[in-house]
Design a protein around this motif. Structure first.
Motif, PDB file in Angstrom:
ATOM      1  N   ILE A   1       0.862  -1.194   0.153  1.00 33.34           N
ATOM      2  CA  ILE A   1      -0.009  -0.090  -0.001  1.00 33.34           C
ATOM      3  C   ILE A   1       1.143   0.952  -0.038  1.00 33.34           C
ATOM      4  CG2 ILE A   1      -1.862   1.220   1.297  1.00 33.34           C
ATOM      5  CD1 ILE A   1      -2.850  -1.281   2.533  1.00 33.34           C
ATOM      6  N   PRO A   2       0.857   2.018  -1.212  1.00 36.14           N
ATOM      7  CA  PRO A   2       1.744   3.011  -0.981  1.00 36.14           C
ATOM      8  C   PRO A   2       1.588   4.068   0.168  1.00 36.14           C
ATOM      9  CG  PRO A   2       0.950   2.878  -3.346  1.00 36.14           C
ATOM     10  CD  PRO A   2       0.261   1.720  -2.349  1.00 36.14           C
ATOM     11  N   GLY A   3       2.317   4.983   0.638  1.00 35.87           N
ATOM     12  CA  GLY A   3       2.205   5.930   1.440  1.00 35.87           C
ATOM     13  C   GLY A   3       1.003   6.807   1.592  1.00 35.87           C
ATOM     14  N   TRP A   4       0.803   7.505   0.084  1.00 29.29           N
ATOM     15  CA  TRP A   4       0.106   8.214  -0.141  1.00 29.29           C
ATOM     16  C   TRP A   4      -1.417   7.884  -0.069  1.00 29.29           C
ATOM     17  CZ3 TRP A   4      -3.056   8.039  -4.804  1.00 29.29           C
ATOM     18  CH2 TRP A   4      -2.490   7.163  -5.687  1.00 29.29           C
ATOM     19  N   VAL A   5      -1.396   6.236  -0.438  1.00 33.66           N
ATOM     20  CA  VAL A   5      -2.663   5.739  -0.391  1.00 33.66           C
ATOM     21  C   VAL A   5      -3.263   5.550   1.014  1.00 33.66           C
ATOM     22  CG1 VAL A   5      -4.186   3.755  -1.033  1.00 33.66           C
ATOM     23  CG2 VAL A   5      -2.673   4.741  -2.614  1.00 33.66           C
ATOM     24  N   ARG A   6      -2.200   5.142   1.898  1.00 36.11           N
ATOM     25  CA  ARG A   6      -2.308   4.766   3.225  1.00 36.11           C
ATOM     26  C   ARG A   6      -2.773   5.711   4.095  1.00 36.11           C
ATOM     27  NH1 ARG A   6      -3.857   3.945   7.232  1.00 36.11           N
ATOM     28  NH2 ARG A   6      -3.010   3.149   9.244  1.00 36.11           N
TER      29      ARG A   6
END
Length: 280
Positions: free
Chosen positions: A37-42
């Protein structure tokens, strides 16, 4: 979280794995084994780290990329989604109007967890939805279309094996809540699944001692939209493996039976390869 970075420091959306010389018209579709899960999605998800880890344990089709790697080893290809289905579920229809699970907040972009708790703010902003689809969903489907087209060009046919696993007990979001679950679930489409192929795969699993059900607890099978109910040269069969057969569902570690299940799947794929006329 896990993931393979690309040159831009983000996740490679999907990996295409191909035998050095593709010799069989089989493409494995492996959509739910990823955990990244990419950070900007997280940052947009409403769960704590502990809650998110628990949801990943429940919703990931653990190790299916390894269980079905035999398709590539035997001369086929595979498209493996490396991001978590909590980012975007590439198995769902893009339009919520076409997707039965959208009514439970689990369409192409989940807004609810497997237990019905909020996962994202609702309604999802249109700009955020479009960004997720364009970055993760559509590239995956383009890769699947490319691999199927390559198979059709070379062999005049293609079999998509839709590769999944499922928990031994139903999760609250699932449509089928029957607690009695088979070892293997085979999902079909009346347009794209040849009856001889289905019978051969059923028999191959049963000969190895597995309990097999058809379209239960999960029904259907994946076909890229370009070919869906338009091209009978494209065949498809979903194979779902009960997770209790090969892993500990509590800590998501492989069990001592993992290798045995790998061999069992390899045996079934070998049977399909032997009977490829059924896919034509």
């Amino acid at each position: 979280m896990h993931g393979k970075p690309d040159r831009n420091g983000d996740l490679c959306v999907s990996d295409v794995l191909v035998h050095r010389v593709q010799t069989i018209p089989i493409v494995a579709h492996i959509p739910h084994s990823g955990t990244h899960i990419p950070g900007w999605v997280r940052s947009a998800l409403l769960l704590s780290n502990e809650e998110l880890d628990l949801e990943l344990r429940k919703m990931t089709d653990w190790y299916t990329d390894q269980l079905f790697h035999c398709v590539v080893q035997m001369g086929g290809a595979a498209v493996v989604c490396r991001h978590s289905r909590l980012v975007v579920d590439v198995e769902r229809f893009e339009n919520d109007e076409d997707e039965i699970m959208a009514s439970r907040g689990m369409g192409v972009i989940y807004t609810r967890t497997s237990s019905g708790r909020p996962l994202r703010s609702e309604p999802l902003p249109a700009e955020e939805r479009e960004t997720l689809l364009e970055k993760f969903y559509r590239p995956h489907h383009r890769k699947m279309e490319e691999m199927v087209l390559a198979s059709l060009d070379k062999f005049a046919t293609c079999l998509v094996l839709d590769c999944h696993s499922f928990p031994s007990r139903p999760l609250p979001y699932e449509l089928n809540q029957d607690p009695t679950r088979p070892d293997i679930c085979l999902g079909t489409d009346d347009y794209h699944t040849p009856a001889p192929l289905l019978r051969a795969v059923q028999e191959a699993f049963r000969q190895q001692g597995f309990r097999v059900a058809v379209d239960r607890p999960f029904a259907g099978t994946y076909v890229p939209m370009k070919f869906l109910r338009r091209d009978r040269r494209v065949k498809s069969l979903m194979i779902e493996v009960n997770r209790r057969l090969y892993m500990n569902e509590g800590d998501c570690q492989k069990s001592t039976d993992f290798g045995r299940i790998q061999v069992a799947i390899e045996t079934v794929v070998g049977r399909i390869v032997q009977d490829m006329d059924q896919c034509r």
